[in-house]
Design a protein around this motif. Structure first.
Motif, short mmCIF file in Angstrom:
data_model
loop_
_atom_site.label_atom_id
_atom_site.label_comp_id
_atom_site.label_asym_id
_atom_site.label_seq_id
_atom_site.Cartn_x
_atom_site.Cartn_y
_atom_site.Cartn_z
N LEU A 136 33.11 4.28 37.79
CA LEU A 136 32.26 5.02 38.72
C LEU A 136 31.93 6.34 38.05
CD1 LEU A 136 31.19 5.64 41.69
CD2 LEU A 136 33.44 6.66 42.10
N SER A 137 30.63 6.69 37.96
CA SER A 137 30.35 7.99 37.33
C SER A 137 29.89 9.00 38.38
CB SER A 137 29.32 7.84 36.20
OG SER A 137 28.09 7.47 36.71
N GLU A 155 42.52 -0.36 28.47
CA GLU A 155 43.95 -0.53 28.79
C GLU A 155 44.16 -0.89 30.25
OE1 GLU A 155 46.42 -0.84 26.90
OE2 GLU A 155 45.73 -0.06 24.98
N GLY A 156 43.07 -1.22 30.95
CA GLY A 156 43.21 -1.80 32.29
C GLY A 156 42.96 -0.86 33.45
N ALA A 157 42.72 0.42 33.17
CA ALA A 157 42.50 1.36 34.28
C ALA A 157 41.08 1.23 34.83
CB ALA A 157 42.71 2.80 33.81
N LYS A 158 40.95 1.47 36.15
CA LYS A 158 39.63 1.71 36.72
C LYS A 158 39.35 3.18 36.46
CE LYS A 158 40.23 -1.65 40.39
NZ LYS A 158 40.82 -1.85 41.71
N VAL A 159 38.14 3.49 35.98
CA VAL A 159 37.92 4.89 35.60
C VAL A 159 36.77 5.54 36.37
CG1 VAL A 159 38.92 4.69 33.29
CG2 VAL A 159 36.50 4.26 33.60
N ILE A 160 36.99 6.82 36.66
CA ILE A 160 35.93 7.65 37.22
C ILE A 160 35.54 8.61 36.09
CG2 ILE A 160 35.35 9.37 38.98
CD1 ILE A 160 38.32 7.81 39.99
N VAL A 161 34.27 8.57 35.71
CA VAL A 161 33.85 9.44 34.62
C VAL A 161 33.01 10.58 35.18
CG1 VAL A 161 34.04 7.73 32.79
CG2 VAL A 161 31.89 7.90 34.03
N ASN A 162 33.36 11.79 34.79
CA ASN A 162 32.68 12.98 35.29
C ASN A 162 32.01 13.73 34.13
OD1 ASN A 162 33.66 16.11 34.98
ND2 ASN A 162 32.42 15.78 36.80
N GLY A 163 30.95 14.42 34.45
CA GLY A 163 30.30 15.28 33.47
C GLY A 163 29.14 16.00 34.13
N LEU A 164 28.36 16.73 33.30
CA LEU A 164 27.23 17.48 33.85
C LEU A 164 25.92 16.76 33.64
CD1 LEU A 164 28.02 21.11 32.60
CD2 LEU A 164 28.23 20.23 34.93
#
Ligand SMILES: NC(=O)c1ccc[n+]([C@@H]2O[C@H](COP(=O)([O-])OP(=O)(O)OC[C@H]3O[C@@H](n4cnc5c(N)ncnc54)[C@H](O)[C@@H]3O)[C@@H](O)[C@H]2O)c1
Length: 251
Positions: A57-58, A28-37
């Motif tokens: 960016l993770s 949907e057009g967002a730049k995303v930062i993905v977080n996790g362990l």
């Protein structure tokens, strides 16, 4: 596209609903930062987004640790200059245990990830959002934030807390351009519950039977709803909890 020009941070994005929301937000057009362990699982999410020409960016970080959260926000702001949307999605579950079966350490861990993590991340981002005069929090709760019987005693308590926290957040900051919504899925087919969709877990079998259509929801069902809630089209939705459960909680 619903989220063109936005930057969104999604926690717990190495699997399940977090991954699906990250993919959908990027579509949907967002730049995303993905977080996790788990770095490997995060890398898989990152690849799925890049394969779709998304910007991602993770950042591996534990949302229950203040120093991790600070590091994550610093990196995100360094890379994208802003964060418009925060999806507090990471959470843990202790099977379907009743109170007497939950040890104190397990209780503390669930509260630290499911509740304190949201508070830590919100407080890290709020000053930045208040300065801009806008910001949106999608707090992934559960129908277990409104009813019992769909998780363990600590999880159900934590999800009720998410609803309360989200309401108070909107109450305090709506006038400053902040939106906060509790997104409440019913039973959805993700790693968190997939292991338990069998006769050995009568609590889950009972949950499926209680969905009027008899169908378990998908991560994509939730991701599409989440993207809408995070978008400016949902600008008049604030503080409330919204269920996406195929009617599971009505009967
Ligand atoms: N699957 C369902 O039926 C269902 C129903 C209602 C609500 N939910 C909620 O949806 C959200 C996502 O759950 P899911 O079903 O995708 O499960 P999941 O287990 O696949 O996803 C949770 C993710 O959070 C991550 N995580 C756990 N602790 C973390 C921490 N301390 N810091 C950062 N990341 C951490 C995990 O690594 C995992 O990737 C949760 O908030 C869950 O409570 C799920």
């Amino acid at each position: 596209m619903l989220l063109q020009g936005k930057v969104a941070l999604i926690t717990g994005a190495g699997s399940g609903l977090g991954r699906a929301q990250a993919i959908e937000y990027a579509k949907e057009g967002a730049k995303v930062i993905v977080n996790g362990l788990n770095e490997e699982r995060l890398a898989e999410t990152e690849k799925l987004i890049k394969d779709n020409n998304g910007t991602v960016l993770s950042i591996s970080a534990d949302v229950s640790k203040k120093e991790d959260v600070q590091m994550m926000i610093n990196k995100a702001l360094e890379e994208f200059g802003t964060v418009d949307i925060c999806v507090n999605n990471a959470a843990i579950l202790a099977d379907f245990k009743a109170s007497l079966d939950i040890a104190e350490e397990e209780w503390d861990k669930i509260m630290a990830v499911n509740v304190k993590g949201i508070y830590l991340l919100t407080n890290e981002l709020l000053p930045h959002m208040l300065e801009k005069g806008q910001g949106t929090f999608i707090n992934v709760a559960s129908i277990g934030g409104t009813i019992a019987g769909v998780g363990d005693a600590a999880y159900i308590t934590s999800k009720h807390a998410v609803l309360g926290y989200t309401k108070q957040l909107a109450f305090n900051y709506a006038k400053d351009g902040i939106r906060a919504v509790s997104l409440c899925p019913g039973l959805i087919d993700t790693p968190m519950v997939r292991y338990a969709i069998n006769e050995e877990h009568p609590a889950v079998v009972r949950q499926i039977a209680s969905i009027p259509s008899g169908h378990i929801g998908s991560s994509e069902d939730v991701a599409q709803f989440s993207a809408y809630l995070a978008s400016d089209k949902a600008k008049h939705i604030n503080g409330v909890e919204l269920k996406i459960d195929g009617g599971q909680s009505i009967g």
